[in-house]
Scaffold this motif. Structure first.
Motif, short mmCIF file in Angstrom:
data_model
loop_
_atom_site.label_atom_id
_atom_site.label_comp_id
_atom_site.label_asym_id
_atom_site.label_seq_id
_atom_site.Cartn_x
_atom_site.Cartn_y
_atom_site.Cartn_z
N ARG A 794 -18.85 27.93 108.32
CA ARG A 794 -18.63 29.20 109.02
C ARG A 794 -17.50 28.95 110.00
O ARG A 794 -17.68 28.17 110.96
N PHE A 795 -16.31 29.51 109.72
CA PHE A 795 -15.06 29.14 110.40
C PHE A 795 -14.80 27.66 110.16
O PHE A 795 -14.64 27.26 109.00
N LYS A 796 -14.82 26.80 111.16
CA LYS A 796 -14.57 25.38 110.94
C LYS A 796 -15.81 24.53 111.08
O LYS A 796 -15.74 23.30 110.99
N ASP A 797 -16.96 25.15 111.28
CA ASP A 797 -18.20 24.40 111.52
C ASP A 797 -19.06 24.40 110.25
O ASP A 797 -19.17 25.42 109.56
N GLU A 798 -19.69 23.27 109.99
CA GLU A 798 -20.64 23.15 108.89
C GLU A 798 -21.96 23.76 109.34
O GLU A 798 -22.51 23.38 110.38
N VAL A 799 -22.48 24.73 108.57
CA VAL A 799 -23.71 25.43 108.95
C VAL A 799 -24.74 25.28 107.86
O VAL A 799 -24.43 24.92 106.70
N LYS A 800 -26.01 25.55 108.17
CA LYS A 800 -27.09 25.45 107.19
C LYS A 800 -27.25 26.74 106.40
O LYS A 800 -27.64 26.70 105.25
N GLU A 801 -26.97 27.90 107.03
CA GLU A 801 -27.10 29.15 106.32
C GLU A 801 -26.17 30.18 106.93
O GLU A 801 -25.75 30.07 108.08
N VAL A 802 -25.85 31.20 106.10
CA VAL A 802 -24.98 32.30 106.52
C VAL A 802 -25.66 33.60 106.14
O VAL A 802 -26.12 33.75 104.99
N GLN A 803 -25.75 34.53 107.07
CA GLN A 803 -26.45 35.78 106.85
C GLN A 803 -25.58 36.76 106.08
O GLN A 803 -24.36 36.57 105.92
N SER A 804 -26.21 37.85 105.63
CA SER A 804 -25.52 38.88 104.86
C SER A 804 -24.48 39.59 105.73
O SER A 804 -24.72 39.87 106.90
N GLY A 805 -23.30 39.90 105.12
CA GLY A 805 -22.23 40.58 105.81
C GLY A 805 -21.26 39.65 106.50
O GLY A 805 -20.25 40.10 107.04
N GLN A 806 -21.53 38.35 106.51
CA GLN A 806 -20.65 37.38 107.16
C GLN A 806 -19.81 36.64 106.12
O GLN A 806 -20.19 36.52 104.96
N GLU A 807 -18.67 36.15 106.59
CA GLU A 807 -17.79 35.38 105.72
C GLU A 807 -18.04 33.90 105.91
O GLU A 807 -18.42 33.45 107.00
N CYS A 808 -17.77 33.13 104.85
CA CYS A 808 -18.00 31.70 104.92
C CYS A 808 -17.14 31.01 103.86
O CYS A 808 -16.53 31.65 103.00
N GLY A 809 -17.11 29.69 103.92
CA GLY A 809 -16.39 28.87 102.93
C GLY A 809 -17.37 28.02 102.15
O GLY A 809 -18.24 27.37 102.74
N MET A 810 -17.23 28.02 100.84
CA MET A 810 -18.12 27.25 99.98
C MET A 810 -17.29 26.37 99.04
O MET A 810 -16.25 26.79 98.54
N ALA A 811 -17.81 25.18 98.80
CA ALA A 811 -17.23 24.27 97.82
C ALA A 811 -18.35 23.72 96.96
O ALA A 811 -19.41 23.32 97.48
N PHE A 812 -18.14 23.70 95.63
CA PHE A 812 -19.17 23.27 94.69
C PHE A 812 -19.09 21.76 94.45
O PHE A 812 -18.01 21.15 94.53
N GLU A 813 -20.24 21.19 94.16
CA GLU A 813 -20.32 19.76 93.86
C GLU A 813 -19.81 19.51 92.43
O GLU A 813 -20.35 20.03 91.46
N ASN A 814 -18.71 18.73 92.30
CA ASN A 814 -18.14 18.32 90.99
C ASN A 814 -17.72 19.52 90.14
O ASN A 814 -17.86 19.50 88.91
N TYR A 815 -17.22 20.57 90.76
CA TYR A 815 -16.75 21.74 90.00
C TYR A 815 -15.73 22.49 90.84
O TYR A 815 -15.97 22.79 92.01
N GLU A 816 -14.56 22.79 90.24
CA GLU A 816 -13.50 23.44 90.99
C GLU A 816 -12.89 24.63 90.26
O GLU A 816 -11.91 25.19 90.73
N ASP A 817 -13.45 25.01 89.12
CA ASP A 817 -12.90 26.16 88.38
C ASP A 817 -13.45 27.45 88.97
O ASP A 817 -14.36 28.07 88.43
N ILE A 818 -12.94 27.82 90.13
CA ILE A 818 -13.38 29.03 90.80
C ILE A 818 -12.19 29.97 90.93
O ILE A 818 -11.04 29.54 91.09
#
Length: 837
Positions: A794-818
């Motif tokens: 969430r922005f530059k901080d690693e978070v445990k969860e993100v609520q609905s309506g908020q933006e976040c950054g996600m990266a998948f484990e061993n997969y980059e075809d996004i």
């Protein structure tokens, strides 16, 4: 040209004319006067005369007596020699001409003689035919006169006062006297003959054409009949003169008919034409082709119509066509041994197979071939060929033994030196003993510090396996699949055991074999790996295997090469099946496709009936066969001892009803009487508890159970027994996994971050996104990836969860075809324990 009688002549003036008749097509002719050229007369003077000298001088040749006019260098002797040679050549020409004339005359005489013989033979044949015909006509006339006499006699009896004139006429007819006036019928016949003869003469006179065929046939005689045709005519006349030909007696056959049979096969068994059988069916109102089937009752009507007898056979009789004859000793030839390596999966069985393959397979060969077909051949240093089988599990081996197919000759039992005998090792020993196959013990992992081969030998004594080091007859070899030590000794032991067995087979018979494994290949269709046991399997053979049948389209050996045939103990891949068989099915070669189809249909129906009645199995053998049919089902093994037979059978029936598609109860043994030490040994080998119903264990059994850790449970009420077994089987059930969807997120942008990779800029559209939850990547509502998150920020901080309506950054484990517009589905799993109802 010259004129002679007003006609033109051909030739030069001064020659004598002659006439030549020319023939053209359509009967046209023409006469031409031709002048014949006369050769000038040549007079050869006698040698020595004046005329001869003059002639020689005129020809330019020197005379004998005039040396001045002779060519230079020619003497009198040479001149005489030349004249003699000339005279000798002329004499030889005269002799050869006389000889050729004599030969031509002899050939003409021979042709005339053969022509005369042929004409005499033909004339004799015509005379014989005329005699036979006259004889037949005479007999027919006598027969007709006898019938007329009978008719006249009956008429005379019917008339009391015959007319004298009529009697006189009848007498005249009987004696053959005719009246002075010719009858009208005779005159008509004579007139018709004259008319026919006149017409024939007119036709011959008008036929001015002479074709090539008429000239070759010889003119008036027409086409001559062959000798064979004349003999056939004589035979017919002879049979007619002797009273006519006897009709050929029809052969009555016993036709075997199953419950359904193809029309063409029925015609073949009756030895009748297929068209006649189809015509008979059409007359019965059945429009059926030769490839369709009819029932047994219809076949009986057809067979009786053709005069044969029906023999009704049951469906099981169709398997009688499989060749099961005993081979003669003189037909048997040596064959390579078949070795199956068994043992616990953690004892190095696969590593030992790989070590043998890498040690004996030439470099450069495709490494996956042998494992792909499940069987391969190894060539030892002394030239001995060994066939190894890689059975994936005990169920396949059991199905082979249950069908009576002795697939393997030698069992190599792999036991780890640091782990000793395990329950699956004991099960492999039981399989080998049941199949009556000799064993070779391979003590593996001897290179480890904790290895104790003597403990393995000692533990094997408990299962009646005595190795040679302990004065037994079972060979044991210490090997190491990791270092390769002892592999040569193992192969030598196998070769020695094979030599003792004296394995032989007959390669010159219909092939039979066992299916090691089978699969459905996308490009090649159903493929079965078959180990040929007897005979030689050839390309084009028609076979039946289990519930399937087919025709061998191709054979592939263990090296991946196509072969035309496979002999005994040779594993090959077989292509051309109509379906995928099961591991352990037996392959048998039959004569026709109809037989193979009948056997396969019967086996399919028998399998359906067996599955329908599977719930009624009450014996131990039936239960074991049913349990081993599916190795993916978890089993709870138990031993049951009861006070009476009725109680034991009731408990077994109750145990069969416990379980579902995932878990079942397997009764290893049940009996009547007290619990003995033998029961404890069997339970300890299989890891099963012992259940006693109104019985107790004796003292030795109790002590053995305490030492081996075998649990004994006593019951007096059957309901308590069923409830406890059901609770124990419920523990084998895998926990139910439930998924709870907790949120959705949509990818808006994709960023590339150094050290992390591709990161998706997302907007949580529903629910919540958690770092520990599972995720699925959806593209056009199609799941293209399922896994876990590598990061959730969430922005530059690693978070445990993100609520609905908020933006976040996600990266998948061993997969980059996004990609943008992809949807991320977030869910959580929970396990729920299940119980049997």
């Amino acid at each position: 040209m010259s004129e002679n009688d007003g006609k033109k002549t051909l030739g030069i003036r001064g020659n004598r004319p002659g006439q030549v008749k020319q023939s053209f097509s359509h009967g046209r002719t023409n006469k031409v006067v031709v002048e014949t050229k006369r050769k000038p007369r040549v007079v050869v003077p006698k040698p020595g005369t004046a005329s001869a000298a003059k002639a020689a001088g005129a020809k330019g040749g020197p005379a004998k007596g005039d040396p001045s006019k002779r060519p230079a260098g020619i003497s009198d002797a040479e001149m005489e020699r030349r004249l003699k040679a000339l005279q000798a050549a002329k004499a030889r020409e005269v002799e050869e001409a006389a000889k050729r004339a004599a030969e031509e005359k002899s050939r003409e005489e021979a042709r005339a003689r053969r022509r005369a013989e042929a004409e005499a033979k033909e004339r004799e044949e015509r005379e014989r035919e005329a005699a036979l015909k006259a004889k037949a006509e005479e007999e027919e006339r006598k027969k007709r006169e006898a019938e007329e006499a009978k008719v006249r006699e009956k008429a005379a009896k019917a008339q009391p006062a015959p007319d004298p004139a009529a009697a006189q006429a009848a007498e005249a007819r009987g004696t053959g006297k005719s009246s002075s006036a010719p009858r009208k019928t005779d005159r008509n016949e004579r007139d018709q003959k004259q008319t026919r003869g006149k017409g024939s003469r007119d036709d011959n006179r008008r036929s001015g054409k002479l074709t090539v065929n008429q000239a070759l046939r010889g003119g008036e005689g027409g086409r001559h009949r062959s000798v064979a045709a004349m003999k056939r005519k004589q035979d017919r006349l002879r049979q007619k003169a002797m009273g006519g030909a006897e009709p050929r007696e029809k052969v009555v056959r016993d036709v075997q008919v199953p419950e359904a049979i193809v029309v063409s096969e029925l015609a073949n068994r009756m030895a009748e034409r297929v068209a006649d059988v189809i015509k008979s069916l059409m007359n019965m109102g059945m429009m059926i082709t030769q490839n369709q089937s009819i029932d047994q009752d219809t076949a009986e009507l057809i067979i009786e119509e053709f005069g044969h007898k029906i023999v009704r056979v049951s469906d099981a009789d169709v398997e009688d066509v499989i060749d099961s004859v005993e081979d003669k000793d003189e037909d048997l030839e040596p064959r390579p041994p078949v070795i199956t390596i068994m043992g616990h999966v953690d004892h190095g069985k696969t590593s030992l197979l790989d070590a043998i393959r890498n040690a004996k397979v030439t470099a450069g060969e495709a490494g996956g071939i042998t494992q792909h077909i499940g069987a391969y051949q190894v060539q030892t240093d002394d030239g001995t060929t060994l066939s190894f089988l890689d059975t994936p599990g005990h169920a396949a081996f059991t199905s082979m033994r249950a069908r009576g197919a002795q697939v393997t000759d030698i069992v190599v039992l792999v036991v780890a030196a640091d782990d000793a005998v395990m329950p699956q090792t004991i099960e492999a020993i039981n399989h080998a003993k049941a199949a009556e196959v000799p064993m070779i013990i391979a003590i593996n992992k001897c290179d480890l510090p904790a290895a104790n081969p003597d403990k393995v030998r000692t533990d094997l004594l408990q299962h009646e396996v005595i190795v040679e080091k302990l004065s037994g007859d079972v060979q044991d070899v210490e090997v190491s699949a990791h270092t390769g030590d002892g592999l040569d000794e193992l192969l030598e032991a196998i070769a020695l055991q094979a030599e003792v067995l004296e394995l032989k087979a007959n390669p010159n018979r219909s092939a039979s074999g066992a299916v090691i494994e089978a699969q459905l290949d996308v490009g090649r269709g159903p493929v079965a790996t078959v180990l040929v046991q007897n005979g030689t399997l050839k390309q084009g053979d028609i076979f039946v295997v289990g519930e399937q049948w087919g025709k061998v389209r191709a054979l592939v050996n263990d090296k991946g090469d196509r072969v035309n045939e496979a002999g005994p103990s040779e594993p090959v891949e077989v292509l051309g099946l109509n379906g995928t068989p099961e591991a352990g099915d037996v392959l048998n070669v039959v004569d026709t496709e109809a037989q193979a189809r009948e056997i396969a249909d019967y086996r399919i129906q028998a399998a359906k009936d067996k599955r329908a009645a599977a719930g009624a199995a009450t014996t131990l053998e039936q239960m074991m066969a049913k349990a081993k049919a599916d190795q993916n089902v978890a089993e709870l093994p138990i031993l049951v001892k009861a006070d009476v037979q009725g109680s034991a059978e009731a408990i077994v029936q109750a145990m069969e009803k416990i379980g579902n598609d995932e878990v079942r109860v397997r009764v290893l043994h049940y009996g009547v009487g007290a619990i003995t030490e033998t029961d404890i040994g069997l339970a300890e080998a299989s890891g099963a508890p012992v259940i006693g119903f109104n019985v107790r264990a004796n003292a030795s059994a109790r002590n053995s159970a305490n030492q081996k850790g075998v649990e004994i449970r006593y019951y007096s009420v059957i309901y308590d027994l069923v409830d406890d077994v059901k609770a124990a089987a419920s523990g084998l059930l895998s926990a139910e996994v439930r998924e709870n969807f907790i949120g959705y997120a949509e990818i808006r942008e994709v960023f590339k971050v150094s050290g992390v990779g591709k990161v998706a800029g997302c907007l949580v559209t529903e629910g919540v996104a958690r770092r520990s939850a599972g995720v699925r990547l959806l593209r056009d509502n199609v799941v293209i990836h399922e896994g876990t998150l590598k990061t959730l920020k969430r922005f530059k901080d690693e978070v445990k969860e993100v609520q609905s309506g908020q933006e976040c950054g996600m990266a998948f484990e061993n997969y980059e075809d996004i990609r943008p517009q992809d949807v991320i589905e977030i869910f959580e799993r929970e396990e729920v324990a299940r119980t049997l109802e």
